[in-house]
Scaffold this motif. Sequence first.
Motif, PDB file in Angstrom:
ATOM      1  N   VAL A  34       1.087  -6.426  -2.968  1.00 23.57           N
ATOM      2  CA  VAL A  34      -0.110  -5.690  -3.406  1.00 23.57           C
ATOM      3  C   VAL A  34       0.148  -4.190  -3.445  1.00 23.57           C
ATOM      4  CG1 VAL A  34      -2.509  -5.119  -2.795  1.00 23.57           C
ATOM      5  CG2 VAL A  34      -1.724  -7.490  -2.707  1.00 23.57           C
ATOM      6  N   VAL A  35       0.754  -3.654  -2.396  1.00 19.98           N
ATOM      7  CA  VAL A  35       1.009  -2.206  -2.345  1.00 19.98           C
ATOM      8  C   VAL A  35       1.954  -1.789  -3.474  1.00 19.98           C
ATOM      9  CG1 VAL A  35       2.159  -0.398  -0.998  1.00 19.98           C
ATOM     10  CG2 VAL A  35       0.455  -1.856   0.079  1.00 19.98           C
ATOM     11  N   ARG A  36       2.991  -2.544  -3.707  1.00 22.28           N
ATOM     12  CA  ARG A  36       3.946  -2.205  -4.785  1.00 22.28           C
ATOM     13  C   ARG A  36       3.301  -2.361  -6.162  1.00 22.28           C
ATOM     14  NH1 ARG A  36       9.824  -4.205  -2.573  1.00 22.28           N
ATOM     15  NH2 ARG A  36       9.908  -2.645  -0.912  1.00 22.28           N
ATOM     16  N   THR A  37       2.416  -3.346  -6.301  1.00 28.46           N
ATOM     17  CA  THR A  37       1.731  -3.535  -7.576  1.00 28.46           C
ATOM     18  C   THR A  37       0.748  -2.400  -7.847  1.00 28.46           C
ATOM     19  OG1 THR A  37       1.927  -5.943  -7.387  1.00 28.46           O
ATOM     20  CG2 THR A  37       0.267  -5.108  -8.908  1.00 28.46           C
ATOM     21  N   LEU A  38      -0.032  -2.043  -6.852  1.00 31.20           N
ATOM     22  CA  LEU A  38      -1.055  -1.012  -7.032  1.00 31.20           C
ATOM     23  C   LEU A  38      -0.511   0.409  -6.974  1.00 31.20           C
ATOM     24  CD1 LEU A  38      -3.989  -2.448  -4.894  1.00 31.20           C
ATOM     25  CD2 LEU A  38      -3.755  -2.476  -7.381  1.00 31.20           C
ATOM     26  N   LEU A  39       0.434   0.656  -6.076  1.00 23.50           N
ATOM     27  CA  LEU A  39       0.866   2.028  -5.820  1.00 23.50           C
ATOM     28  C   LEU A  39       2.265   2.335  -6.313  1.00 23.50           C
ATOM     29  CD1 LEU A  39      -0.586   2.366  -2.210  1.00 23.50           C
ATOM     30  CD2 LEU A  39      -1.662   2.967  -4.377  1.00 23.50           C
TER      31      LEU A  39
ATOM     32  N   GLY B 101       7.884   2.641  -5.036  1.00 26.81           N
ATOM     33  CA  GLY B 101       8.286   3.546  -3.973  1.00 26.81           C
ATOM     34  C   GLY B 101       7.331   3.552  -2.799  1.00 26.81           C
ATOM     35  N   ALA B 102       6.211   2.873  -2.927  1.00 22.76           N
ATOM     36  CA  ALA B 102       5.185   2.894  -1.874  1.00 22.76           C
ATOM     37  C   ALA B 102       5.519   1.952  -0.747  1.00 22.76           C
ATOM     38  CB  ALA B 102       3.832   2.538  -2.460  1.00 22.76           C
TER      39      ALA B 102
ATOM     40  N   PRO C 102      -6.058   1.573   3.464  1.00 26.91           N
ATOM     41  CA  PRO C 102      -7.176   0.722   3.052  1.00 26.91           C
ATOM     42  C   PRO C 102      -6.712  -0.526   2.293  1.00 26.91           C
ATOM     43  CG  PRO C 102      -7.246   2.829   1.898  1.00 26.91           C
ATOM     44  CD  PRO C 102      -6.175   2.927   2.924  1.00 26.91           C
ATOM     45  N   VAL C 103      -5.637  -0.404   1.536  1.00 26.04           N
ATOM     46  CA  VAL C 103      -5.109  -1.568   0.823  1.00 26.04           C
ATOM     47  C   VAL C 103      -4.626  -2.607   1.824  1.00 26.04           C
ATOM     48  CG1 VAL C 103      -3.251  -2.358  -0.697  1.00 26.04           C
ATOM     49  CG2 VAL C 103      -4.541  -0.296  -1.282  1.00 26.04           C
ATOM     50  N   ARG C 104      -3.890  -2.173   2.820  1.00 27.07           N
ATOM     51  CA  ARG C 104      -3.395  -3.112   3.833  1.00 27.07           C
ATOM     52  C   ARG C 104      -4.540  -3.670   4.694  1.00 27.07           C
ATOM     53  NH1 ARG C 104       2.021  -3.694   3.914  1.00 27.07           N
ATOM     54  NH2 ARG C 104       3.226  -2.077   2.880  1.00 27.07           N
ATOM     55  N   ALA C 105      -5.619  -2.898   4.855  1.00 24.42           N
ATOM     56  CA  ALA C 105      -6.793  -3.411   5.572  1.00 24.42           C
ATOM     57  C   ALA C 105      -7.418  -4.559   4.788  1.00 24.42           C
ATOM     58  CB  ALA C 105      -7.804  -2.292   5.797  1.00 24.42           C
ATOM     59  N   VAL C 106      -7.520  -4.407   3.482  1.00 21.80           N
ATOM     60  CA  VAL C 106      -8.050  -5.491   2.644  1.00 21.80           C
ATOM     61  C   VAL C 106      -7.119  -6.699   2.719  1.00 21.80           C
ATOM     62  CG1 VAL C 106      -8.567  -6.186   0.270  1.00 21.80           C
ATOM     63  CG2 VAL C 106      -9.336  -3.955   1.116  1.00 21.80           C
ATOM     64  N   VAL C 107      -5.820  -6.458   2.705  1.00 20.27           N
ATOM     65  CA  VAL C 107      -4.851  -7.557   2.840  1.00 20.27           C
ATOM     66  C   VAL C 107      -5.058  -8.265   4.178  1.00 20.27           C
ATOM     67  CG1 VAL C 107      -2.393  -8.104   3.100  1.00 20.27           C
ATOM     68  CG2 VAL C 107      -3.146  -6.564   1.276  1.00 20.27           C
ATOM     69  N   LEU C 108      -5.292  -7.511   5.243  1.00 24.74           N
ATOM     70  CA  LEU C 108      -5.527  -8.124   6.550  1.00 24.74           C
ATOM     71  C   LEU C 108      -6.792  -8.985   6.533  1.00 24.74           C
ATOM     72  CD1 LEU C 108      -4.495  -8.443   9.418  1.00 24.74           C
ATOM     73  CD2 LEU C 108      -5.756  -6.386  10.035  1.00 24.74           C
TER      74      LEU C 108
ATOM     75  N   ALA D  82      -0.342   8.276  -2.152  1.00 22.88           N
ATOM     76  CA  ALA D  82       0.036   6.853  -2.150  1.00 22.88           C
ATOM     77  C   ALA D  82       0.225   6.364  -0.720  1.00 22.88           C
ATOM     78  CB  ALA D  82       1.309   6.647  -2.964  1.00 22.88           C
ATOM     79  N   TRP D  83       0.806   7.209   0.124  1.00 25.20           N
ATOM     80  CA  TRP D  83       1.019   6.837   1.518  1.00 25.20           C
ATOM     81  C   TRP D  83      -0.313   6.623   2.238  1.00 25.20           C
ATOM     82  CZ3 TRP D  83       0.428   9.629   6.270  1.00 25.20           C
ATOM     83  CH2 TRP D  83       1.078   9.044   7.358  1.00 25.20           C
ATOM     84  N   LEU D  84      -1.275   7.502   1.982  1.00 28.95           N
ATOM     85  CA  LEU D  84      -2.599   7.372   2.611  1.00 28.95           C
ATOM     86  C   LEU D  84      -3.391   6.188   2.049  1.00 28.95           C
ATOM     87  CD1 LEU D  84      -3.700  11.108   2.857  1.00 28.95           C
ATOM     88  CD2 LEU D  84      -3.082   9.586   4.736  1.00 28.95           C
ATOM     89  N   LEU D  85      -3.187   5.870   0.778  1.00 27.55           N
ATOM     90  CA  LEU D  85      -3.903   4.759   0.159  1.00 27.55           C
ATOM     91  C   LEU D  85      -3.407   3.403   0.650  1.00 27.55           C
ATOM     92  CD1 LEU D  85      -4.315   5.982  -3.525  1.00 27.55           C
ATOM     93  CD2 LEU D  85      -6.094   5.729  -1.779  1.00 27.55           C
ATOM     94  N   GLN D  86      -2.236   3.367   1.248  1.00 29.45           N
ATOM     95  CA  GLN D  86      -1.725   2.099   1.778  1.00 29.45           C
ATOM     96  C   GLN D  86      -2.628   1.533   2.863  1.00 29.45           C
ATOM     97  OE1 GLN D  86       2.310   1.288   2.844  1.00 29.45           O
ATOM     98  NE2 GLN D  86       3.039   3.000   1.609  1.00 29.45           N
TER      99      GLN D  86
END
Length: 128
Positions: free
Chosen positions: A119-124, A127-128, A11-17, A5-9
């Motif tokens: 987005v991170v809390r919804t997807l992951l 606790g993410a 690419p998710v945050r890159a999409v958010v950016l 979950a920590w590593l998946l943040q």
Amino acid sequence: MGTLAWLLQWPVRAVVLLVVAALPLGIEVANFSTALWSAILIGFLGMVLILPLKLLLGPLWAITSLGGLIVPVSFLFNWLIATILFALASRLIEGFTLKRGFFSALFGAAVYSVIGTVVVRTLLGPGA
């Protein structure tokens, strides 16, 4: 939070950016690779610089917020720190540009933080 979950943040945050860059805030991100490196750098800077920034701004925060009793002041200091990290990342990553300088960093950091957290809390998970 698990390592995956920590590593998946990132690419998710890159999409958010990239989403934030699509808004009329004066932020330009060249491509997904640039967004990915920017997201990694923002996270790394947050990890490395949060303590020095809080120590530097701490006395002013303590006085203006009455030691944290005035919540909006605490929120503003956290927003200021996020703005500094966002602006610093844009200076260090080629292809991540703030066209309106401080104002792009100010609004971009706020939108990036809010959308990223949701987005991170919804997807992951929470606790993410």
